[in-house]
Design a protein around this motif. Structure first.
Motif, PDB file in Angstrom:
ATOM      1  N   ALA A 497       0.746  -0.951  -0.145  1.00  0.00           N
ATOM      2  CA  ALA A 497      -0.086   0.076  -0.049  1.00  0.00           C
ATOM      3  C   ALA A 497       0.724   1.304  -0.123  1.00  0.00           C
ATOM      4  O   ALA A 497       0.583   2.068  -0.942  1.00  0.00           O
ATOM      5  CB  ALA A 497      -1.083   0.046   1.199  1.00  0.00           C
ATOM      6  N   ILE A 498       1.932   1.412   0.806  1.00  0.00           N
ATOM      7  CA  ILE A 498       2.705   2.399   0.827  1.00  0.00           C
ATOM      8  C   ILE A 498       3.461   2.774  -0.224  1.00  0.00           C
ATOM      9  O   ILE A 498       3.799   3.851  -0.889  1.00  0.00           O
ATOM     10  CB  ILE A 498       3.586   2.393   2.180  1.00  0.00           C
ATOM     11  CG1 ILE A 498       2.690   2.526   3.435  1.00  0.00           C
ATOM     12  CG2 ILE A 498       4.508   3.583   2.157  1.00  0.00           C
ATOM     13  CD1 ILE A 498       3.551   2.210   4.759  1.00  0.00           C
ATOM     14  N   SER A 499       4.164   1.623  -0.694  1.00  0.00           N
ATOM     15  CA  SER A 499       5.197   1.561  -1.948  1.00  0.00           C
ATOM     16  C   SER A 499       4.061   2.116  -3.150  1.00  0.00           C
ATOM     17  O   SER A 499       4.704   2.681  -4.044  1.00  0.00           O
ATOM     18  CB  SER A 499       5.429   0.258  -2.245  1.00  0.00           C
ATOM     19  OG  SER A 499       6.364   0.049  -1.135  1.00  0.00           O
ATOM     20  N   ALA A 500       2.837   1.516  -3.428  1.00  0.00           N
ATOM     21  CA  ALA A 500       2.038   1.763  -4.623  1.00  0.00           C
ATOM     22  C   ALA A 500       1.583   3.162  -4.151  1.00  0.00           C
ATOM     23  O   ALA A 500       1.474   3.917  -5.530  1.00  0.00           O
ATOM     24  CB  ALA A 500       0.957   0.873  -4.575  1.00  0.00           C
ATOM     25  N   ALA A 501       1.379   3.688  -3.260  1.00  0.00           N
ATOM     26  CA  ALA A 501       0.944   5.123  -2.994  1.00  0.00           C
ATOM     27  C   ALA A 501       2.108   6.142  -3.583  1.00  0.00           C
ATOM     28  O   ALA A 501       1.773   6.919  -4.168  1.00  0.00           O
ATOM     29  CB  ALA A 501       0.433   5.490  -1.701  1.00  0.00           C
ATOM     30  N   CYS A 502       3.119   5.896  -2.913  1.00  0.00           N
ATOM     31  CA  CYS A 502       4.301   6.559  -3.183  1.00  0.00           C
ATOM     32  C   CYS A 502       4.722   6.546  -4.915  1.00  0.00           C
ATOM     33  O   CYS A 502       4.957   7.460  -5.623  1.00  0.00           O
ATOM     34  CB  CYS A 502       5.686   5.932  -2.486  1.00  0.00           C
ATOM     35  SG  CYS A 502       7.094   7.012  -2.817  1.00  0.00           S
ATOM     36  N   GLU A 503       4.614   5.488  -5.378  1.00  0.00           N
ATOM     37  CA  GLU A 503       5.043   5.343  -6.918  1.00  0.00           C
ATOM     38  C   GLU A 503       3.740   5.907  -7.862  1.00  0.00           C
ATOM     39  O   GLU A 503       4.187   6.676  -8.760  1.00  0.00           O
ATOM     40  CB  GLU A 503       5.074   3.722  -7.309  1.00  0.00           C
ATOM     41  CG  GLU A 503       5.198   3.524  -8.619  1.00  0.00           C
ATOM     42  CD  GLU A 503       5.155   2.038  -8.908  1.00  0.00           C
ATOM     43  OE1 GLU A 503       4.975   1.586 -10.108  1.00  0.00           O
ATOM     44  OE2 GLU A 503       5.363   1.085  -7.974  1.00  0.00           O
ATOM     45  N   SER A 504       2.590   5.895  -7.555  1.00  0.00           N
ATOM     46  CA  SER A 504       1.589   6.678  -8.058  1.00  0.00           C
ATOM     47  C   SER A 504       1.909   7.924  -7.896  1.00  0.00           C
ATOM     48  O   SER A 504       1.656   8.809  -9.059  1.00  0.00           O
ATOM     49  CB  SER A 504       0.180   6.241  -7.562  1.00  0.00           C
ATOM     50  OG  SER A 504      -0.074   4.775  -7.846  1.00  0.00           O
ATOM     51  N   ALA A 505       2.183   8.664  -6.701  1.00  0.00           N
ATOM     52  CA  ALA A 505       2.562  10.068  -6.533  1.00  0.00           C
ATOM     53  C   ALA A 505       3.514  10.498  -7.295  1.00  0.00           C
ATOM     54  O   ALA A 505       3.452  11.676  -7.962  1.00  0.00           O
ATOM     55  CB  ALA A 505       2.459  10.528  -5.164  1.00  0.00           C
ATOM     56  N   CYS A 506       4.678   9.855  -7.531  1.00  0.00           N
ATOM     57  CA  CYS A 506       5.556  10.157  -8.062  1.00  0.00           C
ATOM     58  C   CYS A 506       5.589  10.230  -9.527  1.00  0.00           C
ATOM     59  O   CYS A 506       5.858  11.067 -10.310  1.00  0.00           O
ATOM     60  CB  CYS A 506       6.966   9.179  -7.794  1.00  0.00           C
ATOM     61  SG  CYS A 506       7.655   9.462  -6.095  1.00  0.00           S
ATOM     62  N   SER A 507       4.673   9.154 -10.132  1.00  0.00           N
ATOM     63  CA  SER A 507       4.229   9.390 -11.343  1.00  0.00           C
ATOM     64  C   SER A 507       3.603  10.586 -11.897  1.00  0.00           C
ATOM     65  O   SER A 507       3.704  10.913 -12.874  1.00  0.00           O
ATOM     66  CB  SER A 507       3.686   8.104 -11.835  1.00  0.00           C
ATOM     67  OG  SER A 507       2.443   7.856 -11.248  1.00  0.00           O
ATOM     68  N   LEU A 508       2.637  10.882 -10.951  1.00  0.00           N
ATOM     69  CA  LEU A 508       1.789  12.096 -11.384  1.00  0.00           C
ATOM     70  C   LEU A 508       2.558  13.369 -11.196  1.00  0.00           C
ATOM     71  O   LEU A 508       2.486  14.567 -11.790  1.00  0.00           O
ATOM     72  CB  LEU A 508       0.730  12.139 -10.320  1.00  0.00           C
ATOM     73  CG  LEU A 508      -0.418  11.255 -10.720  1.00  0.00           C
ATOM     74  CD1 LEU A 508      -1.529  11.426  -9.631  1.00  0.00           C
ATOM     75  CD2 LEU A 508      -1.016  11.384 -12.014  1.00  0.00           C
TER      76      LEU A 508
END
Length: 520
Positions: A497-508
């Motif tokens: 959950a934390i990794s996917a949230a960080c990855e999505s935020a960074c891509s945006l």
């Protein structure tokens, strides 16, 4: 979208339609961050054991009441590209873990909100992304250090996933059923657990069947209604005479010839029936048709037979009782499975009489079924949805053999660790690391505010408890900061959950221009 004038007096070159809108600079940040915050606010009130429900009213008139993040996100009709990225994030978390969608979305929303403030102050997006990645590395170290083997906490994991659903009155009973089901099935494969609505009783009357339940009508009323310890044959071939694929005509000139023809056909079907009888099987299921003469013969011999099953259902029956799917009657004796019992039930309901077959296999069942008590309808669907999430979490915890304390305890510990690491960072990445640590605190803050407690007071008290060495502290079920006991989550669920949230935020955050063909 036009090329900027070069000072020569020539008109700018347009490379897109006039209706296309292009947003650059600070406008991009406002668009993406605004959508992320709005998406997070939709789910924030449903988070935790005291989260409230959402009523979803669809365009076709159907209604659903749920606080399940995955269900809510799946039903939303979103148009904004940033919102669609969050929909993909929710689907990724649900597919990987089966739980933790709401917390994942809230964290991603908070990361975007914190990033928006820093971008407005002139921080470069790539510096912001690097800081988030550095903070993520620190968080993963905290997760690894706080994880522990599951031990005898399997039921506590299932109970944690059920808290806050429509199962509060039977929480201990249902969590016990889930943990028993996971212990029974091989390889922690959640697809080996089925859930069936009982259509009567309450969630507290739910029970675990070490086997399978089939909602099928009996082929003949004369079939045996109950059998104990029968052998089972599961066929993928028909029990009837094969029809010729070539058109042919047979001329019969005398009654004797007709009788001989009928006798030959009868002998052929009797030969097929005898093969089944001699195998020793007392229960016969077939994915193909069974001749009426065969059904009557089986009923006379005390053999239960049912044909016309869907292929997947026949495969489930074979998997449950340890049989092999037999595609030729010559191999039937080597393909048998075993049952503890088979029981036929007839239930009265609002839609008339419903028939049900309960196949109990015993402790070696390849498939188990949870018969969920309660009436049909929206409430029953929400209970089954909660049970399914609990099942996924419990299977994941058993498979990985690693669990971690919940209640926002990890997020506060990781937040303090990231804040300490930021103190040692000399570059501007320090600003984004501090933003990451504030975003992590959104999880315990949401747990507290959803019980009516003050966000700031709760966070300050929880920080002081962690700094005083009470590292197992979090937000308790009543919304107060305190030591967390018995709230266990699969480590992988929080890590993903934390990794996917960080990855999505960074891509945006890497987006510097939004080009919309719709013009919005």
């Amino acid at each position: 979208m036009a090329q900027s004038p070069d000072g020569t007096g020539t008109a700018p070159v347009r490379i897109t339609n006039s209706s296309t809108s292009v947003t650059s600079g600070i406008g991009v940040t406002q668009k993406l961050v605004g959508a992320a915050i709005a998406f997070g606010n939709v789910l924030r009130g449903t988070f935790g054991p005291n989260g409230l429900d959402k009523m979803l009213y669809k365009t076709n008139g159907e209604a659903a009441v749920t606080n399940d993040g995955a269900k809510i996100v799946a039903e939303l009709l979103v148009r904004h590209p940033a919102a669609k990225a969050f929909v993909s994030l929710a689907a990724s978390q649900e597919n990987a873990c089966g739980d933790g969608v709401t917390g994942c979305i809230i964290l991603a929303s908070e990361l975007m909100s914190e990033a928006g403030r820093l971008l407005e102050r002139g921080l470069h997006p790539l510096i912001l992304v690097r800081g988030y990645e550095m903070a993520m590395a620190e968080t993963l170290e905290v997760i690894n250090s706080r994880s522990m083997p599951i031990g005898d906490n399997l039921q506590k994991v299932s109970r944690t996933a059920l808290v806050g659903r429509s199962t509060e009155g039977a929480l201990d009973h249902l969590s016990s059923l889930i943990s028993q089901a996971v212990e029974l099935i091989p390889d922690s494969d959640f697809e080996r657990v089925r859930m069936v609505k009982a259509g009567e009783g309450t969630p507290a009357t739910s029970k675990l069947i070490p086997g399978l339940i089939l909602d099928k009508r009996m082929a003949l009323e004369r079939m045996p209604k109950t059998l104990s310890k029968p052998q089972v044959a599961v066929l993928s071939c028909p029990i009837e005479l094969e029809k010729s694929t070539v058109s042919a005509e047979i001329e019969i000139s005398t009654p004797e010839q007709y009788e001989a023809f009928i006798d030959a056909e009868q002998k052929q079907i009797e030969s097929i029936i005898e093969k089944v009888k001699s195998s020793g099987a007392k229960v016969v299921f077939s994915a193909e048709a069974i001749d009426q003469r065969a059904l009557h013969s089986f009923a006379d011999a005390g053999i239960f037979a049912l044909g016309g099953l869907e292929r997947p259902m026949a495969e489930d029956v074979a998997k449950a009782c340890g049989a092999q799917l037999c595609d030729h009657l010559d191999d039937i004796s080597e393909s048998l499975g075993n049952l503890e019992s088979i029981v036929h039930q007839r239930l009265e309901g609002a839609e008339g009489v419903k028939e049900r077959l309960i196949l109990e296999v015993g402790p070696n069942a390849g498939i188990v079924t949870i018969l969920v008590g309660g009436s049909d309808g929206v409430a029953a669907e929400e209970i089954i949805r909660g049970l399914y999430d609990s099942l996924r979490s419990t299977c994941l915890a058993k498979e990985d053999d690693m669990i971690i304390l919940g209640g926002g305890s990890l997020h506060m510990a990781a937040s303090l660790r990231v804040r300490e690491a930021a103190e040692n960072c000399a570059g501007r990445e320090r600003l984004s690391m501090e933003a990451f640590s504030r975003a992590l605190e959104a999880i315990p803050a949401a747990l507290a505010t959803n019980t009516g407690e003050d966000r700031i007071d709760s966070l300050l008290e929880l920080r002081s408890m962690h700094r005083a060495g009470k590292t197992n502290s979090g937000i308790t079920q009543i919304g107060k900061p305190g030591v967390i006991e018995g709230v266990w989550l699969p480590t992988y669920t929080l890590e993903h959950a934390i990794s996917a949230a960080c990855e999505s935020a960074c891509s945006l955050l890497r987006v510097d221009q939004v080009i919309s063909a719709r013009g919005d």
